[in-house]
Motif scaffolding. Structure first.
Motif, mmCIF file in Angstrom:
data_model
loop_
_atom_site.group_PDB
_atom_site.id
_atom_site.type_symbol
_atom_site.label_atom_id
_atom_site.label_comp_id
_atom_site.label_asym_id
_atom_site.label_seq_id
_atom_site.Cartn_x
_atom_site.Cartn_y
_atom_site.Cartn_z
ATOM 1 N N VAL A 1 4.971 9.056 4.491
ATOM 2 C CA VAL A 1 5.065 9.213 3.039
ATOM 3 C C VAL A 1 5.497 10.648 2.738
ATOM 4 C CG1 VAL A 1 3.818 9.170 0.848
ATOM 5 C CG2 VAL A 1 3.312 7.463 2.605
ATOM 6 N N ILE A 2 6.602 10.790 2.017
ATOM 7 C CA ILE A 2 7.167 12.095 1.688
ATOM 8 C C ILE A 2 6.772 12.459 0.262
ATOM 9 C CG2 ILE A 2 9.275 13.466 1.559
ATOM 10 C CD1 ILE A 2 8.770 12.390 4.343
ATOM 11 N N LEU A 3 6.229 13.660 0.078
ATOM 12 C CA LEU A 3 5.872 14.175 -1.238
ATOM 13 C C LEU A 3 6.840 15.282 -1.616
ATOM 14 C CD1 LEU A 3 1.979 14.486 -0.811
ATOM 15 C CD2 LEU A 3 3.287 12.509 -1.595
ATOM 16 N N GLN B 1 16.336 14.682 0.338
ATOM 17 C CA GLN B 1 16.593 14.990 -1.071
ATOM 18 C C GLN B 1 17.347 13.847 -1.752
ATOM 19 O OE1 GLN B 1 18.553 18.795 -0.605
ATOM 20 N NE2 GLN B 1 16.704 19.923 -1.164
ATOM 21 N N LYS B 2 18.256 13.205 -1.030
ATOM 22 C CA LYS B 2 18.974 12.053 -1.584
ATOM 23 C C LYS B 2 18.020 10.881 -1.807
ATOM 24 C CE LYS B 2 23.523 13.182 0.307
ATOM 25 N NZ LYS B 2 24.615 12.757 1.224
ATOM 26 N N PHE B 3 17.083 10.691 -0.872
ATOM 27 C CA PHE B 3 16.075 9.648 -1.054
ATOM 28 C C PHE B 3 15.217 9.943 -2.283
ATOM 29 C CE2 PHE B 3 16.003 8.632 3.780
ATOM 30 C CZ PHE B 3 17.106 7.806 3.618
ATOM 31 N N GLN B 4 14.908 11.220 -2.487
ATOM 32 C CA GLN B 4 14.100 11.609 -3.645
ATOM 33 C C GLN B 4 14.815 11.251 -4.946
ATOM 34 O OE1 GLN B 4 13.605 15.813 -4.089
ATOM 35 N NE2 GLN B 4 12.319 15.653 -5.904
ATOM 36 N N GLU B 5 16.119 11.503 -5.006
ATOM 37 C CA GLU B 5 16.894 11.184 -6.208
ATOM 38 C C GLU B 5 16.853 9.680 -6.509
ATOM 39 O OE1 GLU B 5 20.759 12.680 -5.420
ATOM 40 O OE2 GLU B 5 20.140 14.794 -5.417
ATOM 41 N N LYS B 6 16.796 8.868 -5.447
ATOM 42 C CA LYS B 6 16.834 7.412 -5.629
ATOM 43 C C LYS B 6 15.462 6.804 -5.842
ATOM 44 C CE LYS B 6 18.711 3.194 -3.558
ATOM 45 N NZ LYS B 6 19.492 2.618 -2.437
ATOM 46 N N TYR B 7 14.441 7.282 -5.098
ATOM 47 C CA TYR B 7 13.132 6.631 -5.107
ATOM 48 C C TYR B 7 12.042 7.421 -5.826
ATOM 49 C CZ TYR B 7 15.381 3.777 -1.534
ATOM 50 O OH TYR B 7 16.242 2.948 -0.867
ATOM 51 N N GLY B 8 12.338 8.638 -6.247
ATOM 52 C CA GLY B 8 11.339 9.421 -6.956
ATOM 53 C C GLY B 8 10.668 10.460 -6.077
ATOM 54 N N SER B 9 9.640 11.128 -6.608
ATOM 55 C CA SER B 9 8.999 12.250 -5.925
ATOM 56 C C SER B 9 8.093 11.831 -4.775
ATOM 57 C CB SER B 9 8.199 13.084 -6.921
ATOM 58 O OG SER B 9 7.213 12.272 -7.550
ATOM 59 N N THR B 10 7.748 10.541 -4.706
ATOM 60 C CA THR B 10 6.918 10.020 -3.610
ATOM 61 C C THR B 10 7.590 8.773 -3.048
ATOM 62 O OG1 THR B 10 4.916 10.803 -4.735
ATOM 63 C CG2 THR B 10 4.625 9.228 -2.948
ATOM 64 N N PHE B 11 7.937 8.810 -1.764
ATOM 65 C CA PHE B 11 8.609 7.664 -1.153
ATOM 66 C C PHE B 11 8.244 7.564 0.322
ATOM 67 C CE2 PHE B 11 11.446 11.293 -1.104
ATOM 68 C CZ PHE B 11 11.914 11.339 0.203
ATOM 69 N N THR B 12 8.573 6.435 0.922
ATOM 70 C CA THR B 12 8.219 6.176 2.318
ATOM 71 C C THR B 12 9.468 6.107 3.184
ATOM 72 O OG1 THR B 12 6.299 4.882 1.617
ATOM 73 C CG2 THR B 12 7.019 4.614 3.897
ATOM 74 N N GLN C 1 0.811 -1.213 0.000
ATOM 75 C CA GLN C 1 0.000 0.000 0.000
ATOM 76 C C GLN C 1 0.851 1.272 0.000
ATOM 77 O OE1 GLN C 1 -2.190 -0.531 3.597
ATOM 78 N NE2 GLN C 1 -3.521 -2.113 2.777
ATOM 79 N N LEU C 2 2.127 1.175 0.368
ATOM 80 C CA LEU C 2 2.972 2.349 0.502
ATOM 81 C C LEU C 2 3.964 2.475 -0.653
ATOM 82 C CD1 LEU C 2 3.792 2.131 4.320
ATOM 83 C CD2 LEU C 2 2.201 3.698 3.211
ATOM 84 N N PRO C 3 4.384 3.704 -0.968
ATOM 85 C CA PRO C 3 5.400 3.913 -2.006
ATOM 86 C C PRO C 3 6.735 3.300 -1.578
ATOM 87 C CG PRO C 3 4.260 5.956 -1.452
ATOM 88 C CD PRO C 3 3.877 4.960 -0.413
ATOM 89 N N PRO C 4 7.658 3.089 -2.511
ATOM 90 C CA PRO C 4 8.962 2.521 -2.162
ATOM 91 C C PRO C 4 9.769 3.467 -1.300
ATOM 92 C CG PRO C 4 8.969 3.342 -4.414
ATOM 93 C CD PRO C 4 7.541 3.408 -3.937
ATOM 94 N N GLY C 5 10.836 2.938 -0.714
ATOM 95 C CA GLY C 5 11.689 3.753 0.144
ATOM 96 C C GLY C 5 12.830 2.926 0.693
ATOM 97 N N GLY D 1 7.977 18.058 -4.661
ATOM 98 C CA GLY D 1 7.669 18.700 -5.931
ATOM 99 C C GLY D 1 6.251 19.228 -6.010
ATOM 100 N N TYR D 2 6.087 20.233 -6.848
ATOM 101 C CA TYR D 2 4.809 20.924 -6.977
ATOM 102 C C TYR D 2 3.685 20.002 -7.433
ATOM 103 C CZ TYR D 2 1.238 24.019 -8.917
ATOM 104 O OH TYR D 2 0.047 24.618 -9.218
ATOM 105 N N ASP D 3 3.956 19.187 -8.446
ATOM 106 C CA ASP D 3 2.892 18.381 -9.056
ATOM 107 C C ASP D 3 2.265 17.395 -8.064
ATOM 108 O OD1 ASP D 3 3.166 19.626 -11.495
ATOM 109 O OD2 ASP D 3 4.670 18.198 -12.223
ATOM 110 N N VAL D 4 3.104 16.656 -7.322
ATOM 111 C CA VAL D 4 2.549 15.653 -6.404
ATOM 112 C C VAL D 4 1.886 16.323 -5.195
ATOM 113 C CG1 VAL D 4 4.083 13.784 -7.075
ATOM 114 C CG2 VAL D 4 4.816 15.371 -5.308
ATOM 115 N N VAL D 5 2.451 17.437 -4.733
ATOM 116 C CA VAL D 5 1.833 18.144 -3.608
ATOM 117 C C VAL D 5 0.484 18.709 -4.024
ATOM 118 C CG1 VAL D 5 2.050 20.128 -2.063
ATOM 119 C CG2 VAL D 5 4.026 18.665 -2.476
#
Length: 349
Positions: free
Chosen positions: A76-78, A56-67, A29-33, A80-84
């Motif tokens: 769950v971390i969001l 920010q390093k996690f974002q580079e590895k897992y994308g704009s949405t990660f756990t 159910q949760l995004p990767p991380g 960037g403008y689009d996902v927020v």
């Protein structure tokens, strides 16, 4: 002795098995991380003093949405403008619940706006927005209050006589006074000892909540009354703010005129009188005090931080300083901020 050690080992194994079972449920159910450890989660992978850099390093590895797991709790971390925007605007009903703030909930008991959910949150939010709009928020009618405070702010800036200085304190005073004028119906001098104490309480609360102690309290909220040091200091700061608001409510109640409300507290007191026959009404003293504390803290910190960041942008792009700057729609600040910005920059952009 060996039996005790074996018992502890078995207990730890059971805890790990239960944790991994729960994790496997959530995983679908949760995004990767990053892979968490039992009980402590990803705490060893996160530096509290460089939390933003780590995320920010996690974002580079897992994308704009990660756990990320702060202890045993997934967050769950969001990024960037689009996902927020998708979460908070396009799907606002799904994401409208408030997250836990143990220190605030401990003192305010779940009342107010920022720590409440469900019907209470809806009623408080609706009333607060309506009342603030009636007092000019988002309208030209509030410009008079902002213009008045802007003059005091500019005078403090001029006292620096062109020398570098840190505007953080003065911006907090100015913004807080705008909030005070709407909520309490009065402003304070920048050297008022009581006012300065209130601002120091707000800064202390925000600092503790954004520190490693904030993570500890988030994961062990039931132990808040037993953890010494900064957590107890934060609780004390909130209690002082609550006591101050209680005093302002008592003073307003003595001079209340239902036909002529002067500020937010008056409007809430009038609504309380109107709903006094409703048994389960959310309009009572606890929600009044908590909502006022919420406005005082949130309004002061968010707006002053935004203004400070705007000034830092001017420092980085000095060519923009020569253009017209209309801060709060005030043309008289152009000469003060538009051509010469000599603030001491403490943050790199």
């Amino acid at each position: 002795m060996w039996s005790n050690a074996l018992l502890v080992f078995i207990l730890l194994c059971l805890i790990c098995i239960a944790w991994f079972k729960e994790k496997s449920k959530r995983k679908t159910q949760l995004p990767p991380g990053p892979s968490p450890l039992p009980l402590i989660g990803n705490i060893l992978q996160i530096r509290p003093d460089k939390l933003l850099v780590t995320l920010q390093k996690f974002q580079e590895k897992y994308g704009s949405t990660f756990t990320v797991y702060f202890g045993s709790r997934p967050v769950v971390i969001l990024c960037g403008y689009d996902v927020v925007k998708e979460a908070l605007i396009d799907r606002k009903d799904v994401f409208s619940a408030r997250g836990k703030m143990p220190m605030v909930e401990y003192v305010l008991k779940g009342y107010g706006i920022t720590a409440s959910n469900g019907e209470r949150w809806k009623q408080m939010r609706r009333f607060v927005l309506t009342t603030l709009r009636n007092f000019g928020m988002g309208k030209r009618s509030i410009e008079e209050r902002i213009q008045e405070e802007a003059h005091f702010l500019v005078e403090e800036f001029r006292k620096a006589k062109g020398e570098p200085f840190d505007p953080t304190f003065f911006l907090s005073c100015a913004v807080s006074n705008i909030i005070c004028s709407i909520v309490f119906g009065r402003r304070f001098n920048y050297n008022d000892k009581h006012f300065l104490s209130l601002l120091s309480y707000i800064n202390g609360i925000i600092r503790i909540m954004n520190s490693a102690w904030g993570l500890v309290l988030y994961n062990f909220e039931r132990l808040i009354r037993y953890i010494p040091g900064p957590p107890q200091q934060g609780v004390q700061y909130l209690c002082e703010l609550k006591a101050f608001v209680n005093k302002m409510v008592e003073e307003s109640l003595k001079t209340l005129d239902p036909q002529s409300p002067r500020h937010f507290i008056d409007c809430f007191l009038i609504k309380m009188q109107q709903d006094k026959e409703i048994v389960d009404s959310e309009f009572h003293i606890d929600n009044l005090v908590a909502s006022t504390v919420n406005l005082f803290i949130a309004g002061t910190e968010t707006v002053s931080s935004t203004l400070r960041y705007g000034l830092l942008i001017l420092l980085k792009y000095p060519e923009i300083q020569g253009t017209k700057i209309h801060l709060f729609g005030l043309h008289k600040l152009d000469n003060c901020l538009g051509c010469q910005v000599h603030f001491k920059a403490g943050v790199k952009l």
